[in-house]
Enzyme design. Structure first.
Site, short mmCIF file in Angstrom:
data_model
loop_
_atom_site.label_atom_id
_atom_site.label_comp_id
_atom_site.label_asym_id
_atom_site.label_seq_id
_atom_site.Cartn_x
_atom_site.Cartn_y
_atom_site.Cartn_z
N ASP A 14 12.89 26.54 12.57
CA ASP A 14 14.33 26.34 12.74
C ASP A 14 15.11 26.39 11.44
O ASP A 14 16.14 27.05 11.34
CB ASP A 14 14.61 25.00 13.44
CG ASP A 14 14.35 25.10 14.94
OD1 ASP A 14 14.14 26.23 15.44
OD2 ASP A 14 14.35 24.05 15.61
N ARG A 94 15.71 9.26 7.13
CA ARG A 94 16.95 10.01 7.28
C ARG A 94 18.09 9.56 6.37
O ARG A 94 18.75 10.41 5.76
CB ARG A 94 17.41 10.04 8.75
CG ARG A 94 16.40 10.68 9.73
CD ARG A 94 15.77 11.92 9.17
NE ARG A 94 14.96 12.66 10.15
CZ ARG A 94 13.88 13.36 9.84
NH1 ARG A 94 13.46 13.41 8.59
NH2 ARG A 94 13.22 14.01 10.78
N ASP A 123 17.80 11.97 15.30
CA ASP A 123 17.94 12.35 13.89
C ASP A 123 19.28 12.99 13.57
O ASP A 123 19.83 12.78 12.50
CB ASP A 123 16.78 13.27 13.49
CG ASP A 123 15.49 12.48 13.31
OD1 ASP A 123 15.58 11.29 12.95
OD2 ASP A 123 14.41 13.04 13.54
N SER A 174 5.85 18.60 18.50
CA SER A 174 6.84 18.51 17.43
C SER A 174 6.45 17.31 16.57
O SER A 174 6.29 16.20 17.08
CB SER A 174 8.23 18.30 18.04
OG SER A 174 9.06 17.69 17.08
N1 ARG Z 1 11.54 9.28 18.04
C1 ARG Z 1 11.47 9.06 16.64
C2 ARG Z 1 12.81 8.65 16.09
O1 ARG Z 1 13.81 8.89 16.71
C3 ARG Z 1 10.87 10.23 15.89
C4 ARG Z 1 11.72 11.47 15.86
C5 ARG Z 1 11.06 12.68 15.25
N2 ARG Z 1 9.91 13.03 15.99
C6 ARG Z 1 9.30 14.21 16.05
N3 ARG Z 1 8.21 14.24 16.72
N4 ARG Z 1 9.75 15.27 15.46
O2 ARG Z 1 12.88 8.09 15.03
#
Ligand code: ARG
Length: 415
Positions: A14, A94, A123, A174
């Site tokens: 991406d 983040r 995110d 992912s």
């Molecule tokens: N659910 C988690 C959060 O919101 C992880 C998000 C990223 N997860 C991923 N498998 N890319 O903090």
């Protein structure tokens, strides 16, 4: 000269497509910024790839130390765990990434910051909200939220523009990694009834294949911060890495969480957080020894609040700043050592000691040397039970149904 955009670049499909797309759609020159929060990649290859796919500049920032010092350890001191399960690995990275992206954007005089988040997750919220808090005039672009391409279309776009498709595209999951944990979702994991297959895990051994012999590990804390492992002094990054390896090899730290996302949906995420699991347990055990009952109860409320703030993208809020002062203050005497036993997926605290321990053997013991005065208990119980006794004398407690139906109902009609 075209205006510039700073893109949070992971090297994945991406964000690689985003480099081209930002140029095509917005005529922006891309400065790729890759942030190392302990996700063990070949960062020089990622850096080069950004240039190959068309970025005018590409840089990698090693943020591991900042991450541990200002995000991970404060979260540990706060005992921040979202919904009692998720130690907040991804979520903690983040705001730090947002801060570093803003730094670069201001330095480069960029017109915008871009990130690769889709429109479905948490995110995107964390990035947008944090960037807006730090640089209110900065434009934020989320290409993957905007372009409306399916996975297949994104791959086709990449092929058309000669963007190499990463092998990880073949992975059904992912994945997001940092020192504090690994997050894994999608594929078969989307069915909450399906047991996560072995290939969903990479940091931890399956508990049934873990060693048949338990291993003990001693963690030394100073003011709520882990500073030694088995008596050996270690700085944050290596201490966490060491525990990830050690506890992971015993199958410790697997978490299967049906979580409530900020954007209103429930999702299923598999986490691996061996070090976080051990450290959070050990830290809480030390707090149990060094904080009073009231301090602990209040701190648990603060912990929930902190975890929600982090999860919900509100790191850069005054409330978080206020709470972090409280948390820091609460750790003044959280110093000592905790012994943890690792065995086939389980992690149990089996010993704790502290120079500031509130545990007083001469008060607690049932043996010789008992200094507790049981005669004081009598008066205490009299006053403690007084409201109940008074109430029982005038108000009937029995009920027609439910747990209180075993009590007499005499006089009920008159109630
Ligand atoms: N659910 C988690 C959060 O919101 C992880 C998000 C990223 N997860 C991923 N498998 N890319 O903090």
């Amino acid at each position: 000269m075209a205006e510039k955009v700073v893109l949070a670049y992971s090297g994945g499909l991406d964000t690689s497509v985003a480099v081209k797309w930002l140029k095509e759609k917005y005529s922006l020159d891309v400065i790729a910024v890759t942030i190392d929060v302990g996700n063990e990649r070949d960062f020089s290859a990622v850096r080069q790839k950004a240039l190959d796919v068309g970025a005018i500049k590409s840089e990698v920032i090693d943020a591991k130390e900042l991450f541990v010092k200002y995000f991970v350890f404060p979260a540990l001191q706060a005992d921040a765990v979202y919904e009692g399960q998720y130690p907040l690995a991804t979520a903690l990275t983040r705001p730090l990434m947002a801060k570093l992206l803003v730094d670069v954007a201001l330095e480069e005089g960029a017109a915008a910051i871009a990130h690769g988040c889709t429109g479905k997750g948490n995110d995107q919220v964390r990035f947008d909200v944090s960037i807006n808090a730090l640089a209110p005039d900065m434009k934020v672009i989320a290409p993957a939220r905007e372009w409306g391409m399916t996975r297949e279309e994104t791959i086709a776009y990449a092929k058309k523009h000669g963007i190499p498709i990463p092998v990880t595209v073949a992975s059904p999951y992912s994945i997001d990694e940092c020192l504090w944990g690994r997050s894994c979702e999608c594929g078969v994991l989307e069915d909450p009834w399906v047991e996560p297959p072995d290939d969903a895990f990479t940091w931890t051994k399956s508990p049934d294949q873990a060693p048949n012999k338990a291993q003990y590990v001693e963690i030394g804390f100073e003011k709520g911060i882990p500073v030694t492992v088995d008596g050996q002094e270690m700085e944050g990054i290596s201490l966490i890495s060491r525990l990830n390896e050690l506890a992971g090899s015993h199958g410790v730290g697997r978490i299967d969480h049906i979580e409530n996302r900020l954007v209103g949906i429930k999702s299923r995420e598999i986490y691996e957080a061996p070090a976080a699991t051990v450290l959070l347990q050990a830290h809480q055990a030390l707090e149990a020894l060094t904080l009073t009952k009231d301090q602990m109860r209040f701190k648990q409320e603060v912990a929930t609040e902190c975890a929600d703030l982090v999860y919900n993208g509100l790191w850069f809020s005054q409330l978080n700043r206020d709470l972090s002062s409280y948390v820091l203050s609460s750790q003044r005497y959280v110093t000592g050592t905790v012994r943890v036993k690792l065995f086939k997926g389980s992690c149990r605290v089996v010993g704790r000691k502290s120079p500031k321990s509130l545990y007083n053997l001469s008060l607690a013991t049932y043996d010789k040397g008992d200094k507790f005065d049981p005669s004081a208990a009598e008066g205490f119980i009299h006053l403690w039970g007084l409201p109940l006794k008074t109430q029982a004398q005038v108000q009937l407690l029995g009920d027609k149904e439910g747990p209180f139906s075993i009590l007499p109902l005499k006089g009920r009609e008159e109630d």
